[in-house]
Each structure stands twice: as C-alpha cells, then as structure tokens.
Motif scaffolding. Structure first.
Motif, mmCIF file in Angstrom:
data_model
loop_
_atom_site.group_PDB
_atom_site.id
_atom_site.type_symbol
_atom_site.label_atom_id
_atom_site.label_comp_id
_atom_site.label_asym_id
_atom_site.label_seq_id
_atom_site.Cartn_x
_atom_site.Cartn_y
_atom_site.Cartn_z
ATOM 1 N N GLN A 176 6.236 -73.091 21.495
ATOM 2 C CA GLN A 176 5.428 -74.169 22.036
ATOM 3 C C GLN A 176 5.492 -75.362 21.098
ATOM 4 O OE1 GLN A 176 1.603 -72.238 22.249
ATOM 5 N NE2 GLN A 176 1.917 -71.570 24.361
ATOM 6 N N GLU A 187 3.481 -78.788 20.276
ATOM 7 C CA GLU A 187 2.163 -79.376 20.521
ATOM 8 C C GLU A 187 2.021 -80.700 19.783
ATOM 9 O OE1 GLU A 187 -0.343 -76.330 19.022
ATOM 10 O OE2 GLU A 187 -0.088 -74.995 20.748
ATOM 11 N N LYS A 188 1.263 -81.583 20.393
ATOM 12 C CA LYS A 188 0.993 -82.881 19.773
ATOM 13 C C LYS A 188 -0.240 -82.782 18.879
ATOM 14 C CE LYS A 188 0.808 -87.799 20.903
ATOM 15 N NZ LYS A 188 0.847 -88.801 22.017
ATOM 16 N N ASN A 189 -0.106 -83.255 17.648
ATOM 17 C CA ASN A 189 -1.218 -83.217 16.703
ATOM 18 C C ASN A 189 -2.138 -84.422 16.910
ATOM 19 O OD1 ASN A 189 0.089 -80.940 15.530
ATOM 20 N ND2 ASN A 189 1.420 -82.341 14.387
#
Length: 580
Positions: A375, A377-379
């Motif tokens: 995956q 994911e955007k922080n």
C-alpha cells in the motif's frame, strides 16, 4: 442505310432539311446543354417542351424528332417517334401529350458524339429548338466517383456523414459503388434538379484520432455491353484531435549524480501540435518548473516529474517519471509494537519505505508472509510512504528471530535496493524442563549426589526441587542444582517458574544399593496414590497370575494324557504282533 433514312424523312416530312430558322418559332425546350455518356451503356435525356403557338393543338397527334447536326444548315433526322426513322434505336419514354419528351438513347458508341436538336411536329405546327442544341459526348472511360466530406475543420468525436456519388447517365443500369467504409451501405439513385441522375452511397461515422490521415477509396463499376467499366477515387481525411499517448523520458537514464546535467523530454500525438508544460511534485503539490518540449537542468535533488501536452481540443498529462540521484537510498523501516512482547500475543508488524515517486513505488519483500499486500499512503506533510504488514501470533520460536525487509526502487535503466533487519525479543513461560542426576546408576547410602534442573525460559526461570515421599511431594531445595548425601532412594523432580508460567520436569529415580521394595518404588514414583488403590491393583495382578498358572497346568495335563494314550496304543500293537 443513312441515305435511305434521309430520303424517307424528306418524303414523309417535307421541310426537315430546311433552314432551322424557318421552323423554330414558338418552341421552348428544357434540356441539358451538355451531357456525357459511356460507350456500351445507355443515356437518358431529360426533356420538357412547351409552346405558346396557337397552331399547336394537344388533341392532335404529336411527333418528336431528333436531328443530328453535320453542318451549319444541314440537319439530318435520326429519330421520328412516328416510327419512320430510328437510326440509333432511340425511344421516347416521356409522355408527349404532357409535353414530356424524355428520350432513352441505348448502347452508345464514341462515334455518337455530336450536337443534337429536338423538334416537335403537330401538323400543321412544326418547330425546332435550334437555339437549345444538346451536345452529347460519348466516352470510353467512366467517370471517377466523387467522395463528399463536410466542409470545415473535422474534429474527433464529431459525427459526420460521408458519401460517394457517381454520374448516372443511364439510371436503368446504375453503377455499383463500393468503398472501404461500411460495406453494406445502401445504394440510391437520385434525380437531380436538371433531370439527370446520380447514384450514391453514404455512411455516418464518429471521428477519432485514428481517422486522421485515413484514406477513403470508392469505386464505381458501370455495367456495359459485354462486361463493365470501373473508375476509382481516393481522398484522405484530416481530423483534429486532442493530445494522445503523452509520455515523458529522462536522459541520461539510470541513476545520476548530484550536479550533473539531465534532460527531460515530452512527446505527444496531437493535431494541431501540442504545447508542453513541465511539473515537479513537491510536498506542497505540483509546481510548474518549465515550459517547452524539453526541460534541461543541473540536478540538485531527486524527485518526481511529469509533463502536460495541450492544444485547443484538450490536454493530457504524461505518466510520472522519477529522477534518482546516485547513492541516495532509503532503508526501509520495520515497525514492531512498543513494549514487552509475550508468547500467545497477537501483533501487527509492518515494513515501510519512503516513496518520493508515488507513481513508481518501491517493491517491498520480507521473510514473513510473501503475499503481503503493498500500500502507498499519503502522509500528513504531503509525502508518501509504501508499506506491507502482517499480523502474527507470537511463540517462543519467535524469540531471536531476524525479520529482514528489502525495498527495491525502480529507476531508469534498472533498480536500487536497500535492506533493514531487526531481531524479535519475545518473553515466554518455561519450556523443555528436565532433571538429571550425577552420578547416574546405583549409589551407595551416604555418598554424594547432585541433581540438576534445566529449562528454556524468558525471563530466566527459578527452580524448586521436590522429593516424592510416602506422604506426598516434599519441597527439599531451591535452585538449579540440589546436592546432598544419600540416605535413602526415591523419586525427585524440579519445577521451573517465571512471570509467565511454571513447568514441572519428569520424575528422576534415585536408586541406592539397598533396593527398595516394589511398593516403595510405586509410592515414590506415583506420589499421592492411596493404599486401597494399590491393594486393589495387587489383587488384580494376583488374579491374573492365578488364571495364567491354571491355563498352563491345564495345557500340560492335556499334553501328558495324549502322550499316555499314544504309548498305550504302541504297547497294544506290539502285543498283537507277538500273538500273531
């Protein structure tokens, strides 16, 4: 034959060779001035006449006459509807009473090319359309069909009707039209405003970029006596469309050094040609960094770039490309829950890696479950992280287990890999607890012996020793080793204990030279068993022994009786022999 026809015409129709000017008054005719025909085919001549001359009476018989011009004042009759002359097998298919003089001219030859005049005879009225001659041209080659495309700029997604049409001088035998569009297009033969005919096929298509530069070809096959004649036309479509197949590339490919010169190139199919804009993804979003097909600069840091191609019909972005700098790699991070890990505990372990190019994330692999789902994911700061994770139930086998995770970053021309390894620390209750005695075997009363207890445990276990006496288990010592002078034998065992549990070893038997009775052994090995139970067990054993003894005696008795019988039989046989 021609001379005979001329004489007949003169004989039956006086004045037919006279000056056209003497008999032209009062006749109006609607007819094409010029018309073309194909040799071997027919020609339909549209014709309408009218007159305001009072001498014309529609109730009288009207004859149509066609004349062929060989000189300025020399007209020769080639057809008279009365039947007196028909040099070329013409046929009036119009209704002369209704002033329709349409004529069918069959099986033309190139020699029929000439100027023709029409005349009406409604005795005593006669008139020739000398001012409206018909020029017929007979060709050996057919006419190329016409492909009609809507005028103006053609654009993708536009629905247009395209047709292919061909001159049809003989509507009774129209040409067959075929093209490389839809093959089952219906053929239609239509009458034009001037009375001539056209045959056509048409198709409505929705344009796309694939139609730009597409060649449409259409052929017209005209039936003629003895076969057919074919002509073909081809046109090329010009279709405008928004940018397609937009892509970005980097040179040099592969890893580049900081400070080196790189060139990013953008390409796209578009009509009209596209303009280009370059963007770089940052923590704060996409930043416009350059305009133009090529963007060249000195590298200071890696990152993700893409270009946008645009024209008046639309815009398309390229896939993102990642610029990677040599010796810049990010080791993945293995995340384990904080605190003391214990057996039987269910925990989630993850491996994550920084992802400067989210459209080209690193490939993560580890020595846990291999099908862990990746995956990206955007922080919260706008950057990206790629991770995999797995839920496992801990056991003592996980203590000291090395978890390794590698991140393989795709780069131009290959990949770059970084790896991280961590060791698990798992607490667990005592396992594999066992007791041993030294020296082994029989020992003499008063000699020195040492009992040792071992166990795997985390945290390390504490140990307690027990002796099975006639009155039950007695705590005799604390510690991993129990040393003492032997006074009597018996069964000993130890217990290993830590915060997570306790485990007892098997009983170890200490044998002295004064062997204890069977019952004493039994009491020592099986502490806590009542005398009643022991006596009951001994009774069962004695009963089983008696049964076995009886069965053995019975078998021996039978065997001895059988033997005695056999011996008696032998004596009897001997005596019988002696007597005989």
């Amino acid at each position: 034959m021609l001379t005979v026809n001329m004489l007949l015409s003169v004989f039956f129709f006086p004045g037919t060779l006279a000056d056209c000017g003497d008999i032209k008054a009062g006749l109006k005719i609607t007819i094409p001035r010029k018309i073309e025909a194909l040799s071997g085919s027919c020609l339909e001549i549209p014709c309408i006449y009218d007159t305001d001359d009072t001498r014309y009476d529609r109730d009288r018989i009207t004859y149509a006459v066609w004349m062929k011009n060989f000189g300025h004042y020399s007209n020769i009759v080639i057809f008279n509807s009365s039947g007196s002359v028909n040099t070329y097998s013409l046929n009036i298919i119009g209704n002369l009473t209704e002033k329709n003089c349409t004529t069918l001219f069959p099986n033309l030859m190139t020699s029929y090319t000439d100027k023709y005049f029409f005349r009406i005879e409604n005795w005593p009225f006669r008139a020739t359309a000398c001012d409206d001659p018909l020029n017929i041209t007979v060709k050996d080659s057919p006419w190329s069909p016409s492909i009609d495309i809507p005028v103006g700029d053609l654009k993708e997604h536009q629905s247009v009707t395209i047709s292919c049409s061909a001159l049809t001088p003989c509507p009774h035998s129209p040409p067959e039209l075929t093209w490389n569009l839809q093959q089952d297009s219906d053929r239609q033969t239509e009458k034009n405003t001037d009375g001539t005919f056209t045959t056509k096929i048409q198709e409505t298509i929705t344009l796309s970029d694939t139609h730009d530069g597409y060649n449409i070809s259409c052929s017209a096959r005209y039936p003629v006596n003895g076969g057919s004649k074919t002509a073909e036309t081809e046109v090329t479509l010009s279709v405008s469309y928004a940018p397609k197949d937009t892509s970005a590339s980097i040179s040099p490919s592969g890893l580049v050094s900081a400070g080196s010169w790189v060139e990013l190139s953008c390409s796209s199919r578009a009509k009209p040609p596209a303009s280009f804009t370059w963007f770089r993804n940052s923590k704060h979003g996409a930043i416009n960094v350059s305009v133009g097909k090529v963007y060249s600069f000195n590298v200071t840091e890696g990152g993700e770039y893409y270009c946008e191609a645009r024209n008046r019909l639309g815009n398309v972005m390229s896939p993102h490309i990642c610029l990677n700098i040599k010796d810049s790699s990010w080791s993945p991070s293995i995340n384990i829950p904080v605190g003391d890990l214990k057996e039987h505990q269910s925990v989630t372990i993850s491996c994550s890696a920084l992802t400067p190019c989210p459209h080209s994330p690193p490939e993560l692999t580890w020595n846990l479950q291999q099908d862990s789902e990746r995956q990206t994911e955007k922080n919260t700061d706008g950057t990206f992280t790629t991770k995999i994770q797995e839920i496992i139930t801990l056991s003592d086998t996980h203590d000291g287990y090395n978890i390794s995770c590698s991140a393989r970053y795709p780069v131009n021309g290959g990949s770059k890999t970084a790896e991280t390894e961590v060791t698990l620390s798992v607490s667990y209750a005592p396992k594999d607890t066992s007791a041993s005695i030294s020296p082994s075997g029989l020992v003499s009363a008063g000699s020195w012996v040492e009992l040792s207890c071992s166990s795997r445990a985390k945290p390390p276990a504490s140990f307690t020793w027990f002796w099975n006496s006639k009155h039950g288990a007695i705590n005799v010592s604390v510690g991993q080793v129990y040393s003492f002078n032997v006074t009597e034998g018996g069964g000993y065992y130890c217990e290993a204990t830590n915060d997570l549990g306790t485990q007892r070893s098997a009983v170890t038997l200490l044998n002295t030279e004064e062997n204890p009775t069977f019952i004493e052994h039994f009491f020592n090995l099986v502490p806590g068993v009542s005398l009643y139970v022991i006596l009951k067990i001994l009774g069962i054993i004695m009963f089983c022994s008696a049964v076995c003894i009886f069965q053995s005696w019975f078998r021996l008795s039978n065997k001895q009786a059988k033997k005695n019988t056999e011996e008696a039989d032998d004596v009897n046989r001997v005596m019988e022999v002696q007597a005989s």
